[in-house]
Every structure is written in C-alpha cells, then in structure tokens.
Design a protein around this motif. Sequence first.
Motif, PDB file in Angstrom:
ATOM      1  N   ALA A 115      13.513  41.763   8.133  1.00 22.35           N
ATOM      2  CA  ALA A 115      13.213  40.747   8.047  1.00 22.35           C
ATOM      3  C   ALA A 115      12.906  40.079   6.808  1.00 22.35           C
ATOM      4  N   ASN A 116      12.502  40.385   5.584  1.00 21.35           N
ATOM      5  CA  ASN A 116      12.247  40.122   4.338  1.00 21.35           C
ATOM      6  C   ASN A 116      12.998  40.301   3.032  1.00 21.35           C
ATOM      7  N   LEU A 117      13.464  40.581   3.649  1.00 21.01           N
ATOM      8  CA  LEU A 117      14.957  41.395   2.167  1.00 21.01           C
ATOM      9  C   LEU A 117      16.297  40.422   2.595  1.00 21.01           C
ATOM     10  N   VAL A 118      16.599  41.118   3.615  1.00 15.94           N
ATOM     11  CA  VAL A 118      17.533  41.047   4.565  1.00 15.94           C
ATOM     12  C   VAL A 118      18.195  39.305   4.906  1.00 15.94           C
ATOM     13  N   GLY A 119      17.213  39.437   5.766  1.00 11.45           N
ATOM     14  CA  GLY A 119      16.371  37.789   6.314  1.00 11.45           C
ATOM     15  C   GLY A 119      16.398  36.663   5.031  1.00 11.45           C
ATOM     16  N   PHE A 120      16.188  36.465   3.942  1.00 13.99           N
ATOM     17  CA  PHE A 120      15.379  35.717   3.143  1.00 13.99           C
ATOM     18  C   PHE A 120      16.712  35.572   1.933  1.00 13.99           C
ATOM     19  N   VAL A 121      16.991  36.544   2.088  1.00 18.58           N
ATOM     20  CA  VAL A 121      19.538  36.049   0.564  1.00 18.58           C
ATOM     21  C   VAL A 121      19.822  35.655   1.539  1.00 18.58           C
ATOM     22  N   ASN A 122      19.436  35.223   3.455  1.00 15.99           N
ATOM     23  CA  ASN A 122      20.582  34.434   4.422  1.00 15.99           C
ATOM     24  C   ASN A 122      19.987  33.606   3.901  1.00 15.99           C
ATOM     25  N   VAL A 174      21.278  22.187  -0.380  1.00 16.85           N
ATOM     26  CA  VAL A 174      19.328  22.404  -0.008  1.00 16.85           C
ATOM     27  C   VAL A 174      18.378  21.307  -1.003  1.00 16.85           C
ATOM     28  N   GLU A 175      18.017  20.181  -0.849  1.00 23.18           N
ATOM     29  CA  GLU A 175      17.050  19.738  -3.040  1.00 23.18           C
ATOM     30  C   GLU A 175      16.471  20.915  -2.908  1.00 23.18           C
ATOM     31  N   HIS A 176      15.227  21.763  -2.205  1.00 19.51           N
ATOM     32  CA  HIS A 176      14.571  22.423  -2.727  1.00 19.51           C
ATOM     33  C   HIS A 176      13.846  23.677  -1.241  1.00 19.51           C
ATOM     34  N   LEU A 177      14.056  24.983  -1.919  1.00 18.66           N
ATOM     35  CA  LEU A 177      13.879  25.953  -0.940  1.00 18.66           C
ATOM     36  C   LEU A 177      12.365  26.335  -1.535  1.00 18.66           C
ATOM     37  N   VAL A 178      11.070  26.061  -0.745  1.00 19.04           N
ATOM     38  CA  VAL A 178       9.335  26.458  -0.910  1.00 19.04           C
ATOM     39  C   VAL A 178       9.508  27.966  -0.049  1.00 19.04           C
ATOM     40  N   PHE A 179       8.561  28.627  -0.784  1.00 17.98           N
ATOM     41  CA  PHE A 179       8.728  29.898   0.160  1.00 17.98           C
ATOM     42  C   PHE A 179       7.549  31.387   0.395  1.00 17.98           C
ATOM     43  N   ALA A 180       7.204  31.834   1.053  1.00 17.42           N
ATOM     44  CA  ALA A 180       5.813  32.316   1.322  1.00 17.42           C
ATOM     45  C   ALA A 180       6.454  33.286   0.604  1.00 17.42           C
ATOM     46  N   SER A 181       4.554  33.270  -1.058  1.00 13.07           N
ATOM     47  CA  SER A 181       4.744  34.684  -1.072  1.00 13.07           C
ATOM     48  C   SER A 181       3.769  35.022  -0.887  1.00 13.07           C
ATOM     49  N   SER A 182       2.898  36.036  -1.189  1.00 15.85           N
ATOM     50  CA  SER A 182       1.289  36.158  -1.489  1.00 15.85           C
ATOM     51  C   SER A 182       0.415  37.089  -1.587  1.00 15.85           C
ATOM     52  N   SER A 183      -0.658  37.026  -2.694  1.00 15.93           N
ATOM     53  CA  SER A 183      -1.138  37.426  -3.130  1.00 15.93           C
ATOM     54  C   SER A 183      -1.370  39.207  -3.195  1.00 15.93           C
ATOM     55  N   SER A 184      -0.684  39.816  -2.279  1.00 19.34           N
ATOM     56  CA  SER A 184      -0.509  40.694  -2.668  1.00 19.34           C
ATOM     57  C   SER A 184      -0.153  41.364  -3.672  1.00 19.34           C
ATOM     58  N   VAL A 185       1.072  40.714  -4.158  1.00 21.23           N
ATOM     59  CA  VAL A 185       2.271  41.369  -5.211  1.00 21.23           C
ATOM     60  C   VAL A 185       0.697  41.385  -6.356  1.00 21.23           C
ATOM     61  N   VAL A 234       3.108  40.580 -12.792  1.00 27.93           N
ATOM     62  CA  VAL A 234       3.158  41.278 -11.526  1.00 27.93           C
ATOM     63  C   VAL A 234       4.252  42.408 -11.115  1.00 27.93           C
ATOM     64  N   ASP A 235       3.661  43.518 -11.612  1.00 26.10           N
ATOM     65  CA  ASP A 235       4.946  45.069 -11.615  1.00 26.10           C
ATOM     66  C   ASP A 235       4.475  46.516 -11.270  1.00 26.10           C
ATOM     67  N   HIS A 236       3.018  46.070 -10.416  1.00 27.26           N
ATOM     68  CA  HIS A 236       2.727  47.293  -9.934  1.00 27.26           C
ATOM     69  C   HIS A 236       2.255  47.221  -8.587  1.00 27.26           C
ATOM     70  N   PRO A 237       3.071  46.850  -7.887  1.00 24.47           N
ATOM     71  CA  PRO A 237       2.529  46.597  -5.724  1.00 24.47           C
ATOM     72  C   PRO A 237       1.789  47.073  -5.408  1.00 24.47           C
ATOM     73  N   VAL A 238       1.480  47.724  -4.874  1.00 25.60           N
ATOM     74  CA  VAL A 238       0.505  49.018  -3.359  1.00 25.60           C
ATOM     75  C   VAL A 238       1.150  48.864  -2.052  1.00 25.60           C
ATOM     76  N   SER A 239       2.013  48.390  -1.877  1.00 26.83           N
ATOM     77  CA  SER A 239       2.244  48.441  -0.404  1.00 26.83           C
ATOM     78  C   SER A 239       3.782  47.693  -0.700  1.00 26.83           C
ATOM     79  N   ALA A 241       5.496  44.704  -2.285  1.00 30.89           N
ATOM     80  CA  ALA A 241       7.276  45.146  -3.272  1.00 30.89           C
ATOM     81  C   ALA A 241       8.201  44.067  -2.700  1.00 30.89           C
ATOM     82  N   THR A 242       8.560  43.604  -1.379  1.00 29.37           N
ATOM     83  CA  THR A 242       9.232  42.592  -0.377  1.00 29.37           C
ATOM     84  C   THR A 242       8.634  41.047  -1.170  1.00 29.37           C
ATOM     85  N   LYS A 243       7.363  40.948  -0.980  1.00 30.75           N
ATOM     86  CA  LYS A 243       7.256  39.565  -1.449  1.00 30.75           C
ATOM     87  C   LYS A 243       7.586  39.301  -3.252  1.00 30.75           C
TER      88      LYS A 243
END
Length: 335
Positions: free
Chosen positions: A102-109, A119-130, A145-150, A154-156
């Motif tokens: 969902a988060n990697l394959v889906g997002f590249v699509n 498309v004029e503007h893509l807005v996408f959900a990231s997360s405070s988890s990053v 933010v290079d040290h994710p813990v889940s 990491a996908t976000k």
Amino acid sequence: MKILVTGAAGFIGFHLCRRLLERGDEVVGLDNLNDYYDVNLKKDRLARLVPHERFRFVEMDLADRPGMAALFAREGFQRVVNLAAQAGVRYSLENPHAYVDANLVGFVNVLEGCRHNGVEHLVFASSSSVYGANTTMPFSIHHNVDHPVSLYAATKKANELMAHTYSHLYRLPCTGLRFFTVYGPWGRPDMALFLFTRAILAGEPIKVFNHGRMRRDFTYIDDIIEGVVRIVDRVAEPNPDWSGDHPDPGTSAAPYRNYNIGNNSPVELMHLIATLEQALGREAKKEFLPMQPGDVPATCADVDDLVRDVGFRPDTPIEVGVQRFVDWYREYYGV
C-alpha cells in the motif's frame, strides 16, 4: 477544482472529502475498503458522501497499476491528496508486506499518475512517526529524520523521499504532511481514544502502555482538515535559499515541502484518560503495561512553518475534542 482523494473511506479522507465538497470542489474518492478495521464504519462514512452530486466513489487498490494509470488518464485531476495507506505502528510488526504493497507500491502508482497527467499539486500524508528515535522537542521539519523505529514510519519516510525525487526530476509540486495523533468523530477504531472508550463503556480494563508515561500531541480532526485544505491550495514552490552545502530537510531546490500538522501542545496519557472518564461519566479500569516495540514516549509538533506559510495553527483543546468524540460515539453506537 477536480480533486482525487485516496483513502476516501478512511477517517481523515472522509472528513476532507466532506470539506472539499462543502466549498464547491468536484471530488473523486478512491478506497479499497480493506478489512484492517470495521468495513461497516468505512461504508457508513461513504454513505454520507455518495449522495453528493459532485462526489464519485471508485473502489480500487492503489497497488492496481493498470487501474490507477487508467483512472488518472481518464479523469484529468488538478490536485491529488493521497491519504490511502496501511496505517498503524503496531500492525506493521505483524504484517509488514501490507505496508510495502500500500505505502510503497501504491504510492509510486500515485506519483506516476501525477507525473504523466499534469497534476498541479500532490499533497500526501506522512506521519509524526518519521521522527522515530529523535528526542529534541518540539519535532521540526528541519530536523534530520533518518532513524525510524517501525516499518510504518520507514514507509512514510520513503514516501517523502520518493515524492522529492519526482519533484526534482519532473518538477511535480509535492507537499508532505506529518500528522500528529489525529482524533475526533468518525475516528479509527485502532487508535487509543476509540479503544479506551469502547473498553470503559463495556466495563473492561484499558491497556495503558509505558505505565502511562506517554505524551502525545493529540490533534483534533477539524484542525487537521483546515491545515490540509490550506496546503492543497498552496502549490509547493522551490526554496530559493536552499543549499546543498547545508541541506534543509524540510524544503528543497525542487518544488517540494514538508509540514507538521499538530496541536503543539502534548498531553499526558493519564490526562487524556481522566478527560475521557469525565466525558463518559465512568472510571476506567487500568492495566499498566511496558512500552510496545516501535512506539515512542513522546511527540510534539513544531508548526512554525505551517503558521508562517498558510496562517493556521491547530488549537482545539483536548477537553473539547474528547467530548465531541464521545458524543459522536454514543450516537453512532447507540450507547
């Protein structure tokens, strides 16, 4: 405008679609209606959108490459808001492949659809988890933010990197939004407030992790939506002062931006529980447990960039938001 909202049957997606329709936009809502949580709740959200003359629902999975390509080519979206994702930190420990699909394959699509169809503007959900292992508070988009813990986190983070790449290569304006613990009516049943409410009303104990020593920047859904709508309207632009000698993680020489959307006011978990007990008129039975893998002890959003660029600061007090959630929960479930 004609706007695609992915994850339209989800918590944030539903509220965003409703807001965009209220202001006159044409909205195509996409969702795969997966069973990560109660599908009936998702269908009930959709039932409040489908009757609207400017809303159309498409049931599709982001990972459906031909389907996504055809949808983008057919519809000619001006703006895209990607809120579809496999959510949840804890579930990412049990079912990692769902997050990749969902988060990697889906997002590249999504990125490919935007790239090839103007498309004029893509807005996408990231997360405070990053922010992961970061402990400097408040969390700033200008922090590394290079040290994710889940894996979820990491996908976000990967979504932000993927979007930046497309922004750099194809000049696709992209804005990533790091949401901080969103709550409110029509919320997600896997989130603490929902779980606590259900358990307290059933007379069951609630699980209080890290022995209650958690602090979260709980952000009310209406504040999240106000921030998203303002960002949708503000097409990302390059930062003219960006330098590769001292790269700023939150901006770019490409038309790319990140923003935090959070209340900038962390709440102790025990205070949330006390507020909920008051709203329900019942005391919770508490089961104190250690911290769960992949979790972090505290979150707090620096929203200075959001305030500066779109003139908005989330500010709904936890007492107000929790009461509104409880009122909705009692009505929806008839308790």
